[in-house]
Design an enzyme around this catalytic site. Structure first.
Site, PDB file in Angstrom:
ATOM      1  CG  LEU A 289      -1.969   0.905   1.506  1.00  0.00           C
ATOM      2  CD1 LEU A 289      -3.079   0.421   0.617  1.00  0.00           C
ATOM      3  CD2 LEU A 289      -2.704   0.881   2.910  1.00  0.00           C
ATOM      4  CG  HIS A 290       3.081   2.941  -2.853  1.00  0.00           C
ATOM      5  ND1 HIS A 290       2.600   1.768  -3.582  1.00  0.00           N
ATOM      6  CD2 HIS A 290       3.295   3.838  -3.756  1.00  0.00           C
ATOM      7  CE1 HIS A 290       2.821   1.893  -4.993  1.00  0.00           C
ATOM      8  NE2 HIS A 290       3.252   3.238  -5.068  1.00  0.00           N
ATOM      9  NE  ARG A 291      -0.594   3.465  -7.230  1.00  0.00           N
ATOM     10  CZ  ARG A 291       0.145   3.846  -8.196  1.00  0.00           C
ATOM     11  NH1 ARG A 291       0.333   4.980  -8.587  1.00  0.00           N
ATOM     12  NH2 ARG A 291       0.622   2.794  -9.038  1.00  0.00           N
TER      13      ARG A 291
END
Ligand code: UD1
Ligand code: UDP
Length: 361
Positions: free
Chosen positions: A205-207
């Site tokens: 997860l990084h957006r």
């Protein structure tokens, strides 16, 4: 011929490793690699240079993190200085990060031709910083390397001439083929983490759209927690996500049943992906790698640029609105199989990129 390559973020090091290897086959080519410094932690940057046998960058601009204008502007100033000094025949950029846009913009203003790898991807969501970066980079480029026909058609619809577009397949697929065996020999991660095959879900997860909205981030963690009640979740956490969780006071809500680990090198990541029973992610690269290793995936976003993965049912979209729904979506997808996607080329995208640049009339 001199080519300046501009990279700065994790996925770009992997793509550039393949293309640098292809350039090396030509004595007539000199490649000069600029690392903008957008990613600087060892496990987001140096580890890729060590493990992928990528030549060290000729220069690291050390730009680091910051707001978009600050980060992109600093890169632009510094890349321009290097281009004025190096006088390359081409500037090569990858993907859709701020480093991509800064490289393209610096070059086009100096009338240096730009080649863009991963051209034509679109989410049609202009709130994503990546979408702005892609559109502006594509429209500044002279040679657009589209991974798929869909990407090519997106460019044609925007009025870009087909003479500038080459559909060459996906350089990430080249990387997956090239590094998979090396990963098997090298990686100890399964034993180190005490994992067994097909016994865990891998999550990344990084957006910005997921991390920079407290409610949305909380919902996703809620979903992961619900999954972890029944199945192990391995979560190599991006520093952006960790920072935001800390900032929102949410670090404590992560279930102790989730195995939160630092970001891993690419070779370890391949092994974690291959052995997962399912991958839940908002990453572009990881969605495709899931398919390369025939692992079903769930994308925690409202849309994806890699639409063929959805059409061929290897991936499903799960917009993060409710934790229970995320849990259900993940469990429904476990064990599912899609159809083959004959779209990512045959593993020679990097060779095509090198030869198309070198022999461009
Ligand atoms: C960037 C790209 C994204 C890409 C991703 C690949 C942009 C706008 N975004 O997102 O498209 O998918 O890289 O991973 O270019 N940080 C560290 N250490 C680092 C790097 C970052 O701690 O080495 C932290 C900082 O708090 C920083 C935050 O992560 O503010 C975000 O980093 P940034 O490079 O701006 O964006 P990414 O989320 O990494
Ligand atoms: N990746 C990695 N270690 C990790 C997470 C991801 O090596 O801990 C690799 C992953 O295998 C893929 C690439 O990084 O090749 C994807 O990068 P990321 O998800 O950061 O960005 P995106 O592809 O969404 O731009």
């Amino acid at each position: 011929m001199k080519i300046v390559t501009v990279v700065g973020a994790r996925p770009q090091f992997i793509k550039a490793a393949m293309v640098s290897r292809a350039f090396n086959k030509y004595d007539s080519v000199t490649e000069y690699v600029i690392h903008t410094g957008q990613h600087y932690d060892d496990n987001l940057s140096d580890v890729f240079f060590r493990e992928l046998e990528l030549p060290l960058p000729n220069i690291n601009l050390g730009v680091g993190s910051g707001n978009h204008g600050n980060q992109t502007g600093n890169m632009l100033i510094k890349i321009e200085e290097v281009l004025l000094e190096q006088k390359p025949d081409w500037v090569l950029v990858y993907g859709d990060t701020n480093s991509t846009l800064a490289g393209a913009l610096a070059a086009v203003k100096l009338h240096i031709p730009v080649a863009h790898v991963e051209a034509g991807l679109r989410s049609y969501n202009r709130r994503m910083p990546e979408e702005t970066n892609r559109v502006l980079t594509d429209h500044s480029s002279d040679l657009l390397f589209a991974p798929t026909d869909t990407a090519c058609n997106n460019l044609l619809r925007e009025g870009i001439s087909k003479d500038h577009i080459k559909v060459i397949g996906d350089v990430m697929y080249d990387a997956a083929l090239f590094y998979a065996r090396k990963a098997e020999n090298f990686s100890q991660i399964m034993g180190n983490l005490g994992l067994s095959e097909k016994n865990y879900i891998l999550a990344t997860l990084h957006r910005a759209e997921n991390t920079d909205d407290k409610k949305r981030l909380e919902t996703i963690i809620d979903g992961f927690n619900a999954v972890a009640d029944d199945m192990m979740v391995v979560f190599p956490i991006h520093p952006r996500t960790k920072d935001k969780l800390r900032q929102y006071n949410l670090l404590g809500m992560i279930s102790p049943d989730i195995m939160v680990i630092e970001p891993v090198g690419y070779l370890d990541m391949i092994i974690l992906e291959k052995n997962a029973i399912l991958i839940a992610t908002d990453s572009g690269g990881v969605q495709k790698e899931a398919y390369f290793y025939k692992v079903p995936s769930v994308t925690l976003r409202n849309e994806t640029e890699w639409t063929e993965l959805i059409e061929m049912r290897w991936n499903r979209l799960c917009p993060p609105v409710n934790g229970q729904q995320i849990r259900d979506c993940i469990f429904e997808a476990i064990g599912s199989e899609g159809n083959d996607i004959d779209m990512y080329g045959s593993g020679n995208a990097a060779d095509r990129i090198a030869s198309d640049i070198i022999f461009k009339d």
